[in-house]
Every structure is written in C-alpha cells, then in structure tokens.
Design a protein around this motif. Structure first.
Motif, PDB file in Angstrom:
ATOM      1  N   ARG A   9      -1.901  -5.606  -0.058  1.00 50.35           N
ATOM      2  CA  ARG A   9      -1.884  -4.436  -0.936  1.00 50.35           C
ATOM      3  C   ARG A   9      -0.600  -3.690  -0.620  1.00 50.35           C
ATOM      4  O   ARG A   9      -0.017  -3.853   0.439  1.00 50.35           O
ATOM      5  N   PHE A 106      -0.160  -6.547 -15.657  1.00 51.11           N
ATOM      6  CA  PHE A 106       0.401  -5.708 -14.604  1.00 51.11           C
ATOM      7  C   PHE A 106       1.476  -4.816 -15.213  1.00 51.11           C
ATOM      8  O   PHE A 106       2.437  -5.311 -15.806  1.00 51.11           O
ATOM      9  N   VAL A 112       2.269   1.562 -11.659  1.00 45.61           N
ATOM     10  CA  VAL A 112       1.110   1.577 -10.765  1.00 45.61           C
ATOM     11  C   VAL A 112       1.249   2.723  -9.766  1.00 45.61           C
ATOM     12  O   VAL A 112       0.295   3.472  -9.525  1.00 45.61           O
ATOM     13  N   PRO A 145      -2.418  -1.987  -5.789  1.00 47.95           N
ATOM     14  CA  PRO A 145      -2.332  -3.445  -5.929  1.00 47.95           C
ATOM     15  C   PRO A 145      -0.890  -3.932  -6.002  1.00 47.95           C
ATOM     16  O   PRO A 145      -0.022  -3.243  -6.547  1.00 47.95           O
ATOM     17  N   GLU A 147       1.646  -7.006  -7.491  1.00 48.80           N
ATOM     18  CA  GLU A 147       1.613  -7.794  -8.726  1.00 48.80           C
ATOM     19  C   GLU A 147       0.833  -9.088  -8.518  1.00 48.80           C
ATOM     20  O   GLU A 147       0.030  -9.487  -9.371  1.00 48.80           O
ATOM     21  N   TRP A 150      -2.848  -8.266  -8.371  1.00 47.99           N
ATOM     22  CA  TRP A 150      -3.311  -7.920  -9.720  1.00 47.99           C
ATOM     23  C   TRP A 150      -3.580  -9.196 -10.529  1.00 47.99           C
ATOM     24  O   TRP A 150      -4.631  -9.353 -11.142  1.00 47.99           O
ATOM     25  N   ASN A 151      -2.603 -10.112 -10.507  1.00 47.31           N
ATOM     26  CA  ASN A 151      -2.694 -11.312 -11.339  1.00 47.31           C
ATOM     27  C   ASN A 151      -3.599 -12.392 -10.766  1.00 47.31           C
ATOM     28  O   ASN A 151      -4.283 -13.086 -11.517  1.00 47.31           O
ATOM     29  N   ASP A 155      -7.035  -7.483  -8.493  1.00 48.78           N
ATOM     30  CA  ASP A 155      -7.035  -6.225  -7.733  1.00 48.78           C
ATOM     31  C   ASP A 155      -6.531  -5.090  -8.617  1.00 48.78           C
ATOM     32  O   ASP A 155      -5.418  -5.136  -9.138  1.00 48.78           O
ATOM     33  N   ARG A 156      -7.365  -4.063  -8.809  1.00 51.29           N
ATOM     34  CA  ARG A 156      -6.993  -2.877  -9.583  1.00 51.29           C
ATOM     35  C   ARG A 156      -7.229  -1.600  -8.781  1.00 51.29           C
ATOM     36  O   ARG A 156      -7.100  -0.500  -9.285  1.00 51.29           O
TER      37      ARG A 156
END
Length: 195
Positions: A9, A106, A112, A145, A147, A150-151, A155-156
């Motif tokens: 993270r 993303f 973010v 998160p 990238e 996220w992908n 993870d959000r």
C-alpha cells in the motif's frame, strides 16, 4: 525485495521511520508479513511486531517515531508491513478512520492522494474538533492503494493515521471520540491540551 507489489500500500513519505521499518522488514521475504495478532478477527492487537499492512483496522496502534515526520515531503513510499503494538503499550500513531474509494479504473496516484487527503482531513476535524490547519501538535498521514493493488487485488481502501506528538499508553483516538453515555467523559483535559 521479493514481495509482490500488489500486496503493498502507499504511505505518504512523511512517516519516514514507519516506512523505512516496513521496507526493510519486507526485503528477502517470499511469503510476506504476518497478519496482526488479535484477540478476535476484528479485535484489538495483542502483540507487538511487524504486521501485513492489509491486516490493519481502525483503532490499531502503530509505532512511527514522530520526530522523523517531515511535513514538507510530497512523495510517497510503498509499504507491505508496519510495526504495530497493543494500544496499552507506548505508541505514537493510530488508525482513526477508513473509507473505500469508488470502483472503476485507477484514477492515478495524484487523484487517489487528493481523495484520501480530503477524507482524512474531514475525519481529522470530526475527531479533534479542530481544522487541520489549527492543530498544533497532531498530524496525520494516510495509507492508499497502489496502482498494482487497485488493478490486481481490487484494493480501494484509504486508512487515515493520526500522528501523536509523543508516545502514549492508551488509545488516544478512543479518548477523543465522544461516548454515547453523558456520564462518561471521552476527552481527558490533558489530552485536549496537546491538540
């Protein structure tokens, strides 16, 4: 470092000691760091040690070496583990809020980070009763998160971390939160004077 980037993270670089401890703990580890030891799955941390950043919850207490915080830093560092401790042991950081960012592509690190800062700033004010700009000794940073996370992992999660001016041996966040019973005070005058 052999850990998967999707299991990391992003942490604002201001929390230098925490990020450095996490980065060095991950080097050479194939299986990744363990989850935080808890009294039950969503309960309180029961033992100090390095814990997987994905195992953190609101109310968890961390070790951050507040003196190393550099509020002028604008970069960020990926971490996969952080030093945690029971809140009854000396600590100088606590997770005080978390939220999920909307699903979708993303939006980029800057977007973010901006969303995380907007949320954590609002929650900081709700917790302390002060605008962030008016707080003289408390600060915050956030986990967001990456990238890859996220992908690849979906993870959000954004987690807001309160940085304390000195180590305390109790939950600082719990003492600041109002309680439903008017007979119990949630804020100790000594705590309020350090905000």
């Amino acid at each position: 470092m052999t850990t998967s980037p999707a299991r990391a993270r992003r942490l604002a670089l201001g929390l230098v000691a925490l990020a450095l401890a996490a980065a060095t703990a991950g080097c050479g580890i194939v299986s990744g760091p363990p989850d935080a030891s808890r009294d039950h799955p969503q309960g309180q941390i029961t033992a100090a040690g390095e814990a997987d950043v994905y195992s953190l919850h609101v109310g968890d207490c961390l070790l951050a070496e507040r003196g190393d915080f550099d509020s002028t830093a604008t970069a960020s560092t990926e971490v996969d583990s952080v030093p945690v401790t029971p809140c009854s042991d000396p600590h100088d950081a606590e997770i005080y809020a978390e939220t999920m960012l909307p699903a979708g592509e993303f939006p980029g690190d800057d977007a973010v980070g901006d969303q995380a800062d907007d949320y954590c700033d609002t929650q900081f004010t709700a917790l302390t009763g002060l605008a962030y700009e008016d707080a003289t000794s408390l600060d915050y940073t956030d986990y967001v998160p990456t990238e890859d996370g996220w992908n690849m992992d979906g993870d959000r999660l954004v987690q807001c971390v309160l940085l304390l001016p000195q180590k305390v041996s109790r939950s600082y966040v719990d003492r600041l939160r109002p309680t439903p019973s008017p007979a119990v005070s949630s804020t100790d005058p000594a705590d309020a004077s350090t905000v």
